[in-house]
Design an enzyme around this catalytic site. Structure first.
Site, PDB file in Angstrom:
ATOM      1  N   SER A 167     -58.084 -79.182  22.900  1.00 33.07           N
ATOM      2  CA  SER A 167     -59.235 -79.913  22.328  1.00 33.07           C
ATOM      3  C   SER A 167     -59.257 -81.297  22.967  1.00 33.07           C
ATOM      4  CB  SER A 167     -59.036 -80.056  20.820  1.00 33.07           C
ATOM      5  OG  SER A 167     -59.893 -81.048  20.289  1.00 33.07           O
ATOM      6  N   TYR A 180     -53.076 -82.331  13.700  1.00 34.34           N
ATOM      7  CA  TYR A 180     -53.846 -81.365  14.506  1.00 34.34           C
ATOM      8  C   TYR A 180     -53.972 -81.881  15.944  1.00 34.34           C
ATOM      9  CZ  TYR A 180     -58.060 -79.096  16.373  1.00 34.34           C
ATOM     10  OH  TYR A 180     -58.963 -78.428  17.172  1.00 34.34           O
ATOM     11  N   LYS A 184     -52.633 -80.379  19.632  1.00 33.61           N
ATOM     12  CA  LYS A 184     -53.485 -80.093  20.792  1.00 33.61           C
ATOM     13  C   LYS A 184     -52.956 -80.811  22.033  1.00 33.61           C
ATOM     14  CE  LYS A 184     -56.271 -77.198  18.904  1.00 33.61           C
ATOM     15  NZ  LYS A 184     -56.371 -75.824  19.409  1.00 33.61           N
TER      16      LYS A 184
HETATM   17  P1  NAP Z   1     -63.868 -70.912  13.906  1.00 38.06           P
HETATM   18  O1  NAP Z   1     -65.275 -70.754  14.321  1.00 38.06           O
HETATM   19  O2  NAP Z   1     -63.613 -71.455  12.544  1.00 38.06           O
HETATM   20  O3  NAP Z   1     -63.161 -69.494  14.064  1.00 38.06           O
HETATM   21  C1  NAP Z   1     -61.889 -69.372  13.643  1.00 38.06           C
HETATM   22  C2  NAP Z   1     -61.402 -67.955  13.963  1.00 38.06           C
HETATM   23  O4  NAP Z   1     -60.016 -68.004  13.864  1.00 38.06           O
HETATM   24  C3  NAP Z   1     -61.898 -66.914  12.994  1.00 38.06           C
HETATM   25  O5  NAP Z   1     -62.125 -65.725  13.714  1.00 38.06           O
HETATM   26  C4  NAP Z   1     -60.707 -66.749  12.033  1.00 38.06           C
HETATM   27  O6  NAP Z   1     -60.793 -65.464  11.463  1.00 38.06           O
HETATM   28  C5  NAP Z   1     -59.550 -66.961  13.032  1.00 38.06           C
HETATM   29  N1  NAP Z   1     -58.271 -67.446  12.525  1.00 38.06           N
HETATM   30  C6  NAP Z   1     -58.027 -68.509  11.733  1.00 38.06           C
HETATM   31  N2  NAP Z   1     -56.712 -68.672  11.538  1.00 38.06           N
HETATM   32  C7  NAP Z   1     -56.098 -67.697  12.255  1.00 38.06           C
HETATM   33  C8  NAP Z   1     -54.750 -67.328  12.480  1.00 38.06           C
HETATM   34  N3  NAP Z   1     -53.720 -67.977  11.893  1.00 38.06           N
HETATM   35  N4  NAP Z   1     -54.477 -66.269  13.279  1.00 38.06           N
HETATM   36  C9  NAP Z   1     -55.491 -65.584  13.875  1.00 38.06           C
HETATM   37  N5  NAP Z   1     -56.780 -65.864  13.689  1.00 38.06           N
HETATM   38  C10 NAP Z   1     -57.079 -66.921  12.897  1.00 38.06           C
HETATM   39  O7  NAP Z   1     -63.024 -71.845  14.930  1.00 38.06           O
HETATM   40  P2  NAP Z   1     -63.464 -72.491  16.338  1.00 38.06           P
HETATM   41  O8  NAP Z   1     -64.172 -73.772  16.074  1.00 38.06           O
HETATM   42  O9  NAP Z   1     -64.121 -71.462  17.169  1.00 38.06           O
HETATM   43  O10 NAP Z   1     -62.040 -72.894  16.943  1.00 38.06           O
HETATM   44  C11 NAP Z   1     -61.395 -72.086  17.900  1.00 38.06           C
HETATM   45  C12 NAP Z   1     -60.449 -72.945  18.707  1.00 38.06           C
HETATM   46  O11 NAP Z   1     -61.174 -73.999  19.355  1.00 38.06           O
HETATM   47  C13 NAP Z   1     -59.335 -73.613  17.920  1.00 38.06           C
HETATM   48  O12 NAP Z   1     -58.166 -73.614  18.691  1.00 38.06           O
HETATM   49  C14 NAP Z   1     -59.826 -75.049  17.757  1.00 38.06           C
HETATM   50  O13 NAP Z   1     -58.764 -75.958  17.605  1.00 38.06           O
HETATM   51  C15 NAP Z   1     -60.520 -75.226  19.108  1.00 38.06           C
HETATM   52  N6  NAP Z   1     -61.485 -76.315  19.121  1.00 38.06           N
HETATM   53  C16 NAP Z   1     -62.613 -76.268  18.343  1.00 38.06           C
HETATM   54  C17 NAP Z   1     -63.515 -77.322  18.399  1.00 38.06           C
HETATM   55  C18 NAP Z   1     -64.777 -77.308  17.576  1.00 38.06           C
HETATM   56  O14 NAP Z   1     -65.439 -78.367  17.514  1.00 38.06           O
HETATM   57  N7  NAP Z   1     -65.150 -76.225  16.959  1.00 38.06           N
HETATM   58  C19 NAP Z   1     -63.262 -78.433  19.221  1.00 38.06           C
HETATM   59  C20 NAP Z   1     -62.107 -78.434  19.997  1.00 38.06           C
HETATM   60  C21 NAP Z   1     -61.229 -77.373  19.942  1.00 38.06           C
HETATM   61  P3  NAP Z   1     -59.964 -65.050  10.133  1.00 38.06           P
HETATM   62  O15 NAP Z   1     -60.393 -65.962   9.050  1.00 38.06           O
HETATM   63  O16 NAP Z   1     -60.340 -63.604   9.910  1.00 38.06           O
HETATM   64  O17 NAP Z   1     -58.515 -65.221  10.494  1.00 38.06           O
END
Ligand code: NAP
Length: 265
Positions: A167, A180, A184
């Site tokens: 991130s 968090y 990262k």
């Molecule tokens: P999201 O839309 O909330 O999706 C989260 C997914 O993770 C869901 O499929 C959830 O399904 C699964 N999940 C949660 N905990 C888990 C675990 N312990 N083991 C396996 N699956 C798990 O999240 P996102 O925003 O796409 O984030 C994905 C990645 O991008 C993360 O690493 C996050 O740190 C990174 N990121 C996101 C952003 C942002 O702004 N969104 C920015 C920078 C980095 P279940 O509930 O069924 O487990």
């Protein structure tokens, strides 16, 4: 973001091999791609992008209902996909994911380690040992342990690609997201630690550092008490700028930019 994930799959900053134009989409037919936390958000979009390029995709997350939904959504788009539950924080789940992939797909070529949790929001000094164990266990340790599990299988196929999702918070900690953000940053280090060793086995290791993407994950943070994303925007923009310049090896500029960072709270 998706461009960044797919770009990682066909550029090789470690060994300098296989450099192709960014405009050419790789043909991934015959390749098997595991994407963790891929039933929603960035993971689901990455699974779809890989599947559209011909990869056989393996999706997973903690909840069976979410896995079922993602599998039928991707199948409705003619993507070759299987799915299973996998909480990446659990050793038995990680093993089940890899074993099922090998049994049903015959091997693995790509791992996108995308899962992350953030159970804490606030002053870093109020975070507990339990919070740190959870965040580092799921976000950092699981990425390493999953990589360790797939490496022998990638080696059998003559190489592979690991993409770790970090991130921009890894470059500049976000307000109230201390633990968090640190996890990262650790992923940036993990990528650099793994890459030279795995290059010997023709396995690329790259890291993607997304900015703010509208997903359930970021919505939860946005909804938290008093948090104003717009206050982070200058930080994020500048983090991205220095990240891009770093990519071009302009390290001097990177240091100057980091020194000049400031965010409002
Ligand atoms: P999201 O839309 O909330 O999706 C989260 C997914 O993770 C869901 O499929 C959830 O399904 C699964 N999940 C949660 N905990 C888990 C675990 N312990 N083991 C396996 N699956 C798990 O999240 P996102 O925003 O796409 O984030 C994905 C990645 O991008 C993360 O690493 C996050 O740190 C990174 N990121 C996101 C952003 C942002 O702004 N969104 C920015 C920078 C980095 P279940 O509930 O069924 O487990």
């Amino acid at each position: 973001m998706l461009k960044a994930v797919t770009r990682c799959l066909w550029s090789n900053p470690v060994a300098g091999r296989r450099m192709l134009s960014h405009h050419i989409s790789p043909n991934l037919s015959g390749k098997v791609a595991i994407v963790t936390a891929s039933t929603d958000g960035i993971g689901l979009a990455a699974a779809e992008a890989l599947g559209q390029r011909g990869a056989h995709v393996v999706v997973s997350s903690r909840r069976q209902t979410n896995v079922d939904k993602a599998v039928s959504l991707l199948r409705s788009k003619n993507i070759q996909v299987i799915g299973t539950t996998c909480n990446v924080g659990k050793a038995e789940d990680r093993e089940k994911l890899i074993n099922m992939t090998i049994e049903q797909c015959g091997g693995v070529d790509i791992l996108v380690s995308n899962a992350a949790v953030n159970p804490f929001f606030g002053n870093i000094l109020e975070s507990t040992e339990e919070v740190w164990d959870k965040i580092l266990g799921v976000n950092v340790k699981a990425s390493f342990l999953l990589t360790k599990l797939v490496v022998p299988h990638m080696e059998k196929r003559g190489g592979g690609s690991v993409v770790i999702v970090s991130s921009v918070a890894g470059y500049q900690p976000m307000p109230s997201l201390g633990p968090y953000s640190v996890s990262k940053t650790a992923l940036l280090g993990l990528t650099r630690a793994l890459a030279p060793d795995l290059a010997q086995s023709n396995i690329r290791v790259n890291c993607v550092a997304p900015g703010i993407i509208k997903t359930r994950f970021s919505a939860a943070t946005r909804a938290a008490r008093g948090y104003r994303w717009r206050d982070c925007v200058p930080v994020l923009r500048r983090s991205l700028v220095h990240h891009r310049r770093d990519h071009h090896c302009n390290r001097r500029h990177e240091l100057q930019t980091v020194k000049g960072l400031a965010y409002r709270q």
